[in-house]
Design an enzyme around this catalytic site. Structure first.
Site, PDB file in Angstrom:
ATOM      1  N   TYR A 143      68.030  25.144   2.174  1.00  0.00           N
ATOM      2  CA  TYR A 143      67.682  24.169   3.707  1.00  0.00           C
ATOM      3  C   TYR A 143      68.685  25.151   4.919  1.00  0.00           C
ATOM      4  O   TYR A 143      68.425  24.670   5.623  1.00  0.00           O
ATOM      5  CB  TYR A 143      68.957  23.197   3.181  1.00  0.00           C
ATOM      6  CG  TYR A 143      68.301  21.771   2.155  1.00  0.00           C
ATOM      7  CD1 TYR A 143      67.202  22.085   0.877  1.00  0.00           C
ATOM      8  CD2 TYR A 143      67.767  20.895   2.610  1.00  0.00           C
ATOM      9  CE1 TYR A 143      66.460  21.675   0.370  1.00  0.00           C
ATOM     10  CE2 TYR A 143      67.533  19.557   2.101  1.00  0.00           C
ATOM     11  CZ  TYR A 143      66.938  19.936   0.938  1.00  0.00           C
ATOM     12  OH  TYR A 143      65.774  19.120   0.655  1.00  0.00           O
ATOM     13  N   LYS A 194      65.810  29.324 -11.086  1.00  0.00           N
ATOM     14  CA  LYS A 194      64.255  30.322 -11.043  1.00  0.00           C
ATOM     15  C   LYS A 194      64.004  31.473 -11.297  1.00  0.00           C
ATOM     16  O   LYS A 194      64.152  32.286 -10.937  1.00  0.00           O
ATOM     17  CB  LYS A 194      63.442  30.103 -10.355  1.00  0.00           C
ATOM     18  CG  LYS A 194      62.867  28.541 -10.514  1.00  0.00           C
ATOM     19  CD  LYS A 194      61.506  28.247 -11.592  1.00  0.00           C
ATOM     20  CE  LYS A 194      60.005  29.672 -11.541  1.00  0.00           C
ATOM     21  NZ  LYS A 194      59.619  29.107 -12.842  1.00  0.00           N
ATOM     22  N   ASP A 227      61.363  24.210 -13.410  1.00  0.00           N
ATOM     23  CA  ASP A 227      60.546  23.864 -13.712  1.00  0.00           C
ATOM     24  C   ASP A 227      60.866  23.201 -15.256  1.00  0.00           C
ATOM     25  O   ASP A 227      60.469  22.288 -15.385  1.00  0.00           O
ATOM     26  CB  ASP A 227      59.278  24.884 -14.083  1.00  0.00           C
ATOM     27  CG  ASP A 227      59.252  25.904 -14.334  1.00  0.00           C
ATOM     28  OD1 ASP A 227      60.275  25.921 -15.274  1.00  0.00           O
ATOM     29  OD2 ASP A 227      57.756  26.669 -14.756  1.00  0.00           O
ATOM     30  N   ASP A 251      67.296  18.094  -5.377  1.00  0.00           N
ATOM     31  CA  ASP A 251      66.678  17.361  -4.531  1.00  0.00           C
ATOM     32  C   ASP A 251      65.885  16.782  -4.972  1.00  0.00           C
ATOM     33  O   ASP A 251      65.535  15.672  -5.673  1.00  0.00           O
ATOM     34  CB  ASP A 251      66.252  18.119  -2.936  1.00  0.00           C
ATOM     35  CG  ASP A 251      65.290  17.015  -2.547  1.00  0.00           C
ATOM     36  OD1 ASP A 251      65.811  15.349  -2.428  1.00  0.00           O
ATOM     37  OD2 ASP A 251      64.406  17.769  -1.873  1.00  0.00           O
ATOM     38  N   ASP A 255      65.360  12.957  -7.474  1.00  0.00           N
ATOM     39  CA  ASP A 255      64.266  12.198  -7.840  1.00  0.00           C
ATOM     40  C   ASP A 255      63.660  12.283  -8.960  1.00  0.00           C
ATOM     41  O   ASP A 255      63.337  10.392  -9.400  1.00  0.00           O
ATOM     42  CB  ASP A 255      62.687  12.982  -6.241  1.00  0.00           C
ATOM     43  CG  ASP A 255      63.545  12.450  -5.432  1.00  0.00           C
ATOM     44  OD1 ASP A 255      64.583  12.275  -4.727  1.00  0.00           O
ATOM     45  OD2 ASP A 255      62.157  11.728  -4.472  1.00  0.00           O
TER      46      ASP A 255
HETATM   47  C1  IPM Z   1      67.898  13.759  -0.663  1.00  0.00           C
HETATM   48  C2  IPM Z   1      66.991  13.651   0.837  1.00  0.00           C
HETATM   49  C3  IPM Z   1      67.202  14.794   2.321  1.00  0.00           C
HETATM   50  C4  IPM Z   1      66.927  15.668   1.475  1.00  0.00           C
HETATM   51  C5  IPM Z   1      66.140  15.095   3.404  1.00  0.00           C
HETATM   52  C6  IPM Z   1      66.260  13.706   4.255  1.00  0.00           C
HETATM   53  C7  IPM Z   1      66.449  15.371   4.544  1.00  0.00           C
HETATM   54  O1  IPM Z   1      65.677  14.092   0.236  1.00  0.00           O
HETATM   55  O2  IPM Z   1      68.673  13.749  -0.164  1.00  0.00           O
HETATM   56  O3  IPM Z   1      67.699  13.896  -0.993  1.00  0.00           O
HETATM   57  O4  IPM Z   1      66.067  16.402   1.382  1.00  0.00           O
HETATM   58  O5  IPM Z   1      67.661  16.638   0.935  1.00  0.00           O
HETATM   59 MG    MG Z   2      66.041  13.379  -2.116  1.00  0.00          MG
END
Ligand code: IPM
Ligand code: MG
Length: 362
Positions: A143, A194, A227, A251, A255
């Site tokens: 990032y 990884k 993975d 990240d 999710d």
């Molecule tokens: C998160 C989001 C952010 C990230 C985006 C909005 C920049 O997806 O906080 O998980 O990638 O960190």
């Molecule tokens: Mg995210």
């Protein structure tokens, strides 16, 4: 009367302002009924800040955030800013506040409430009772790594590049958070990278192992390729207690973990730095498709505020009250559309906030 907590509220874009309005209700209730007092400064971040200030995070906003007891953030982003330069996009504001406040430890708990077991797309026996914590490194890795960019090659092709980078101290400080958290939970840490294809992953594994040896050998540590972790999260998520991983894998894995709980609308997060710096935000984004419709689930943002009460404001009783009340209203079948189930009552964003307040007052 105790001193007022200094809170910076940054609702952001999309559904951010709607879900944050419900947090404000909870704050107001705590002021009226629990003797807490909040000194609130509200400002724009993300696209809303770009529209107002020409930048996604203004200097004066950052300064207020730096000097607060806690920052509460909604969400950033939206198609309206698709053509804005990369460094001025809404997401750049979020990355900047994380980096400038040095909020390196992002805690993303994924807890399956019993009432929501059937909201998950996974089978009940896989997710029932799930309680895991993803510790995501938040201020390093790809990032922020340099060099980065898009360049023109002599042959006319274009080349996009980013750099994945971690230093041993960056790895140590995030691994330390994971081990400390595991000690308060079930004493198990799974570290994900990884190492099979990336030097930064190899270093990650070595440094996590070193730290483990030097002071955390009471914790059960295992290493897993990211993975494989993604696969194990939907095969058998209850094998995990604490997962520690880098910025990008964190990240993605968080999710994925959110869907175990039934909805992205249920997952809170805390981003912590040293010296008490802290920001709290839901894991979900700004959801522009449902913005302004009063249907978004405010619970992830309210649960993030509960984390603020616990980690930054030393009000764990109030945090528990919020969490317990959320559990109760879910048990009573009150649902926003994203977690709607058979025989339940569908409510709007603001009705969910009202239902919570009513439950807390009981
Ligand atoms: C998160 C989001 C952010 C990230 C985006 C909005 C920049 O997806 O906080 O998980 O990638 O960190
Ligand atoms: Mg995210």
């Amino acid at each position: 009367m105790s001193k007022a907590f200094n809170i910076v509220i940054l609702p952001g874009d999309g559904i951010g302002p709607e879900v944050m309005a419900e947090v404000r209700k909870v704050m107001k209730w705590l002021e009226d009924n629990r003797g807490l007092s909040f000194d609130i400064y509200e400002d724009n971040i993300g696209g809303a800040a770009y529209d107002q200030y020409g930048v996604p995070l203004a200097d004066h906003t950052l300064e207020k955030a730096m000097n607060s007891d806690a920052v509460l953030l909604g969400a950033v982003g939206g198609t309206a800013w698709d053509n804005v330069d990369y460094d001025k996009r809404p997401e750049a504001g979020l990355l900047k506040i994380r980096k400038k406040m040095d909020l390196y430890a992002n805690l993303r708990p994924a807890i399956v409430f019993d009432a929501l077991v059937d909201a998950s797309t996974l089978k009940e026996d896989i997710v029932k009772g799930l309680d895991i914590l993803i510790v995501r490194e938040l201020t390093g890795g790809v990032y922020f790594g340099e060099p980065r960019g898009i360049e023109e090659l002599p042959n006319g092709e274009r080349r996009g590049f980013n750099t994945q980078t971690y230093t041993s101290s960056e790895i140590h400080r995030i691994a330390k958070v994971a081990f400390e958290m595991a000690r308060k939970r079930n004493n198990k840490v799974t570290s994900c990278e990884k190492a099979n294809v990336m030097e930064s992953g190899k270093l990650w594994r070595e440094e996590v192992t070193n730290l483990h040896k030097s002071g955390y050998s009471d914790i059960e540590l295992s290493h897993m390729y990211a993975d494989n972790c993604a696969m194990q999260l939907c095969r058998n998520p209850k094998q995990f207690d604490v997962i520690v991983t880098d910025n990008l894998f964190g990240d993605i894995l968080s999710d994925e973990a959110s869907m175990l709980t039934g909805s992205l609308g249920m997952l809170p997060s805390a981003s912590l730095g040293d010296d008490g710096r802290a920001l709290y935000e839901p894991v979900h984004g700004s959801a522009p498709d449902i913005a302004g419709k009063n249907i978004a689930n405010p619970l992830a943002t309210i649960l993030s505020f509960a984390m603020a009460l616990r980690y930054s404001l030393d009000c764990s009783e109030e945090a528990e009250l919020i969490e317990k009340s959320i559990q109760n209203i879910l048990n009573n079948g009150i649902r926003t559309i994203d977690i709607m189930g058979e025989g339940c009552k569908q409510v709007s964003t603001s009705q969910m906030g009202d239902a919570l307040i009513k439950e807390m007052a009981k």
